[in-house]
Design an enzyme around this catalytic site. Structure first.
Site, PDB file in Angstrom:
ATOM      1  N   CYS A 119       0.653  -1.465  -0.009  1.00  0.00           N
ATOM      2  CA  CYS A 119       0.335  -0.074  -0.540  1.00  0.00           C
ATOM      3  C   CYS A 119       0.622   1.140   0.018  1.00  0.00           C
ATOM      4  O   CYS A 119       2.211   0.932   0.360  1.00  0.00           O
ATOM      5  CB  CYS A 119      -1.079   0.348   1.505  1.00  0.00           C
ATOM      6  SG  CYS A 119      -2.506  -0.969   1.043  1.00  0.00           S
ATOM      7  N   CYS A 200      -3.077   0.199  -3.191  1.00  0.00           N
ATOM      8  CA  CYS A 200      -4.424   1.140  -2.474  1.00  0.00           C
ATOM      9  C   CYS A 200      -3.285   1.908  -1.874  1.00  0.00           C
ATOM     10  O   CYS A 200      -2.701   2.147  -1.583  1.00  0.00           O
ATOM     11  CB  CYS A 200      -4.408  -0.746  -1.267  1.00  0.00           C
ATOM     12  SG  CYS A 200      -3.143  -0.900  -0.894  1.00  0.00           S
TER      13      CYS A 200
HETATM   14  C1  LIG Z   1      -0.685   5.231   3.539  1.00  0.00           C
HETATM   15  O1  LIG Z   1      -1.093   6.456   3.708  1.00  0.00           O
HETATM   16  C2  LIG Z   1      -1.620   6.836   4.598  1.00  0.00           C
HETATM   17  C3  LIG Z   1      -2.242   8.363   4.285  1.00  0.00           C
HETATM   18  O2  LIG Z   1      -0.902   8.761   4.166  1.00  0.00           O
HETATM   19  C4  LIG Z   1      -1.945   6.659   6.203  1.00  0.00           C
HETATM   20  O3  LIG Z   1      -2.341   6.860   6.738  1.00  0.00           O
HETATM   21  C5  LIG Z   1      -1.567   4.509   5.632  1.00  0.00           C
HETATM   22  O4  LIG Z   1      -1.461   4.272   7.417  1.00  0.00           O
HETATM   23  C6  LIG Z   1      -0.693   5.072   5.646  1.00  0.00           C
HETATM   24  N1  LIG Z   1      -0.599   2.565   4.643  1.00  0.00           N
HETATM   25  C7  LIG Z   1       0.734   2.440   5.032  1.00  0.00           C
HETATM   26  C8  LIG Z   1       0.638   0.514   4.838  1.00  0.00           C
HETATM   27  O5  LIG Z   1       1.555   2.707   5.066  1.00  0.00           O
END
Ligand SMILES: *[C@@H]1O[C@H](CO)[C@@H](O)[C@H](O)[C@H]1NC(C)=O
Ligand SMILES: *[C@@H]1O[C@H](CO)[C@@H](O)[C@H](O)[C@H]1NC(C)=O
Ligand SMILES: *[C@@H]1O[C@H](CO)[C@@H](O)[C@H](O)[C@H]1NC(C)=O
Ligand SMILES: *[C@@H]1O[C@H](CO)[C@@H](O)[C@H](O)[C@H]1NC(C)=O
Ligand SMILES: *[C@@H]1O[C@H](CO)[C@@H](O)[C@H](O)[C@H]1NC(C)=O
Length: 298
Positions: A119, A200
């Site tokens: 992601c 994602c």
């Molecule tokens: C992806 O980015 C979002 C917003 O910056 C954050 O809230 C989320 O934790 C991140 N996900 C991962 C898997 O790093």
């Protein structure tokens, strides 16, 4: 009386017969050699002539080498079988009409070679090919399609076959204007779709602010990727509109083509943000052009 004359007649007849035989044999030899020579001069069944460049020389070696390099050295954790991948790749288009390739042809290959993308890591691009890839090489935080196995293996290559032969056509392949369902176009459309579907979290896209339509709805980004992001998994698209260093930095985010992108995304329930000239990207542009005025501040 008759018998008396007959030996002489028979001798004459023998002579005649012998002469006839020699003539017949000579004639047969002439006709046969003419046929054989004509066959020899006939070229092998010609391959169709297309307008695009032909299959890349040593395609098998390049593709296999790239696969082993990516899956063997860089990402052994993916546990990919490169020989099987090559076989599935070849099966998709060999001995087939290169204007009639379907997604089903590539299904086994895509299933073998696709792998998950973490992601927040997806970087899409349109008309910024070189810069987008320079960026992901320098900063390991984002991945383009060409940083995945499917994109890495086939980047810059060409391939097609022909229904009349089990060989690749190294002379020419259909240009995308000749027919849309050619092996190359279907591969990239499908690989791009799978890449977009796998995205994602936050998705980034690097667009070109130095052209009149940074977002074009006929590009792979505009026609395939935007429409296959999954709104249940992707909540935000961050757009970077990058200018040539020498160009006046204009407010590209308010260009009508970017507004069109915004409305498509919001219509699909994906939030949109836009930034003209991202600093980290500009620094990479500056590495190649340190004398540009825009690079002095650093
Ligand atoms: C992806 O980015 C979002 C917003 O910056 C954050 O809230 C989320 O934790 C991140 N996900 C991962 C898997 O790093
Ligand atoms: C194209 O392929 C499909 C299925 O692979 C086949 O049914 C069809 O006849 C083909 N058409 C041409 C023009 O080759
Ligand atoms: C934008 O497109 C132009 C014209 O195709 C190209 O010369 C330029 O390098 C592109 N800019 C970037 C940042 O990729
Ligand atoms: C952008 O820069 C490239 C070379 O760096 C040049 O070839 C191209 O014409 C420029 N495009 C525009 C629109 O300024
Ligand atoms: C693409 O955009 C043009 C205008 O820029 C519009 O006329 C056309 O209908 C669009 N095509 C699609 C498939 O959205």
């Amino acid at each position: 009386m008759v018998r008396e004359g007959s030996p002489c007649w028979t001798q004459k007849c023998r002579g005649l017969l012998l002469g006839l035989l020699v003539i017949l044999i000579l004639g047969a030899v002439v006709v046969l050699s003419a046929v054989v020579l004509a066959r020899r001069r006939e070229p092998p069944a010609p391959l169709p002539q297309w307008k695009g460049r032909g299959s890349t020389a040593h395609l098998r070696e390049i593709l296999l080498g790239r696969c082993f390099s990516y899956a063997g050295l860089l990402h052994p954790e993916l546990r990919k079988d490169c020989l099987k991948i090559w076989e599935a790749f070849e099966k998709a288009f060999i001995s087939k009409n290169p204007c009639n390739i379907t997604e089903e042809d590539y299904q086994p290959l895509m299933a073998l070679a696709a792998h998950p993308i973490p992601c927040n890591k997806t970087l899409l691009w349109s008309k910024t090919n070189e810069l987008a890839h320079q960026y992901t090489k320098v900063r390991g935080d984002l991945l383009t399609l060409e940083d995945t196995l499917l994109g890495y293996m086939a980047d810059g290559l060409m391939w097609c076959g022909s229904p009349s032969s089990a060989e690749m056509n190294y002379q020419s392949c259909p240009h995308w204007r000749e027919c849309a369902n050619n092996p190359n176009s279907i591969y990239w459309k499908m690989a791009s779709r799978i890449f977009a579907e796998a995205a994602c979290g936050v998705v980034h896209v690097m667009l070109n602010g130095s052209i009149s339509q940074p977002f074009g709805n006929s590009s792979i980004f505009g026609s395939v990727e935007v429409h296959h992001l999954n709104p249940k998994r992707v909540h935000l698209m961050k757009v970077w509109v990058i200018h040539n260093l020498s160009a006046q930095s204009s407010d590209s985010c308010s260009k009508s083509s970017i507004k069109e992108l915004k409305s498509i995304l919001e219509g699909r329930n994906i939030a949109f943000s836009c930034k003209g000239d991202h600093r980290a990207v500009q620094l990479i542009q500056c590495v190649g052009n340190p004398e540009e005025p825009a690079c002095r501040a650093c």
